[in-house]
Design a protein around this motif. Structure first.
Motif, PDB file in Angstrom:
ATOM      1  N   TRP A  20    -124.000  62.631-126.143  1.00 14.79           N
ATOM      2  CA  TRP A  20    -124.363  63.995-125.748  1.00 14.79           C
ATOM      3  C   TRP A  20    -125.682  64.452-126.386  1.00 14.79           C
ATOM      4  CZ3 TRP A  20    -125.196  67.673-129.452  1.00 14.79           C
ATOM      5  CH2 TRP A  20    -124.624  67.452-130.720  1.00 14.79           C
TER       6      TRP A  20
ATOM      7  N   ASP B 225    -118.462  66.968-126.661  1.00 15.05           N
ATOM      8  CA  ASP B 225    -118.414  65.896-127.654  1.00 15.05           C
ATOM      9  C   ASP B 225    -118.322  64.494-127.060  1.00 15.05           C
ATOM     10  OD1 ASP B 225    -118.432  67.745-129.927  1.00 15.05           O
ATOM     11  OD2 ASP B 225    -116.372  68.221-129.333  1.00 15.05           O
TER      12      ASP B 225
ATOM     13  N   SER C 202    -119.360  72.134-128.575  1.00 14.02           N
ATOM     14  CA  SER C 202    -118.625  71.186-129.406  1.00 14.02           C
ATOM     15  C   SER C 202    -117.309  71.772-129.906  1.00 14.02           C
ATOM     16  CB  SER C 202    -119.488  70.776-130.602  1.00 14.02           C
ATOM     17  OG  SER C 202    -118.792  69.879-131.435  1.00 14.02           O
TER      18      SER C 202
END
Length: 289
Positions: A148, A144, A218
């Protein structure tokens, strides 16, 4: 450096003879196993776009090899390893690295990674938590992190390579390794492997998968009981909150530590003695716990 065996998987570095790479569904090719011996394995994983990982990590390997057994893993499409048509997802890459270590008879180790290998390490330690005894990140990527999902212009890279412009540009550009601890022979080999691998389909496919690999990680963290040491480059200012991201990642585990190092993203090129000393202190302290 002794060349021990030919195979079709990733390349390690030790001096003692390696375990046989074993059988593979891939045809034999120029992949190699290179080994250096020392106690307790410390596998090294490269950053995205590193065309010759075993050579790229050479300064740090030199600093660590008297204390540890060091294995520099060259995933498919890098170094002397084969290309592959298998999609370059984090799951596939980490599975292949794990297979390479198994074939070398390595089942307990500290994992060390640079750049995007921080993302792969999150996937790796979730799959094989009982094997990894610690993670050491060298300015490693964090799930995150800002930017990205920015796409990498792989079509442009491929076009430049097809037209031969990348070789022209590299021929007139300044020596990227000037002043770094690589001899001329090593520089030549790195340039040859860069020309072969940097814009090859396997490498471009990994770049194309970068955003999806970040997305898959994530919200994920390392196992809470995994010791984590994170080296953060003081001069890496491209990502907002870079230091704070690593401090949060270190705080997510019971034994996490962040060490700021003077330098840019490729700390193992310029600060290997300090990285080795700090890593040795951290790992030695784990044995005392």
């Amino acid at each position: 450096m002794d060349w021990i065996r030919r195979g079709t998987r990733s390349a390690g570095r030790e001096r003692a003879p390696c375990a046989s790479p074993g059988k593979s569904s891939s045809p034999p090719s120029e992949s190699s196993w290179r080994c250096r011996s020392s106690p307790w394995p410390r596998p090294r994983l490269p950053g995205l776009g590193t065309a010759a990982p075993a050579l790229d990590f050479q300064p740090l390997i030199t600093e660590l090899q008297d204390t540890y057994r060091v294995v520099a893993v060259e995933p498919f499409g890098t170094g002397l390893s084969d290309p592959t048509d298998v999609p370059r997802t984090a799951d596939n890459i980490t599975s292949e690295v794990h297979e390479a270590l198994q074939e070398l008879g390595i089942d307990r180790y500290v994992l060390m990674g640079h750049s995007i290998s921080g993302i792969y390490a999150v996937t790796y330690t979730a799959s094989d938590p009982d094997e990894v005894t610690a993670f050491v990140g060298i300015d490693s990527s964090v799930p995150d992190q800002p930017g990205w999902d920015d796409p990498i212009p792989t079509s442009t890279i491929s076009t430049l390579s097809t037209l031969g412009l990348t070789r022209v540009l590299s021929g007139i550009a300044a020596d990227p390794y000037e002043g770094l601890p690589y001899d001329d022979a090593t520089k030549d080999r790195m340039q040859v492997l860069s020309a072969r691998n940097a814009a090859a389909p396997t490498m471009l496919d990994e770049m194309d998968h970068a955003s999806s690999n970040f997305a898959a990680a994530s919200g994920k963290t390392f196992p809470a009981d995994l010791p984590v040491l994170l080296f953060v480059a003081d001069e890496d200012v491209e990502v907002p909150g870079w230091l704070e991201l690593h401090e949060a990642q270190a705080a997510s585990v019971t034994r996490g530590e962040v060490v700021r190092i003077d330098g840019a993203h490729y700390l193992h090129h310029t600060q290997s003695p300090e990285l080795a000393a700090q890593a040795r202190t951290f790992l030695d302290s784990l044995g005392a716990d």
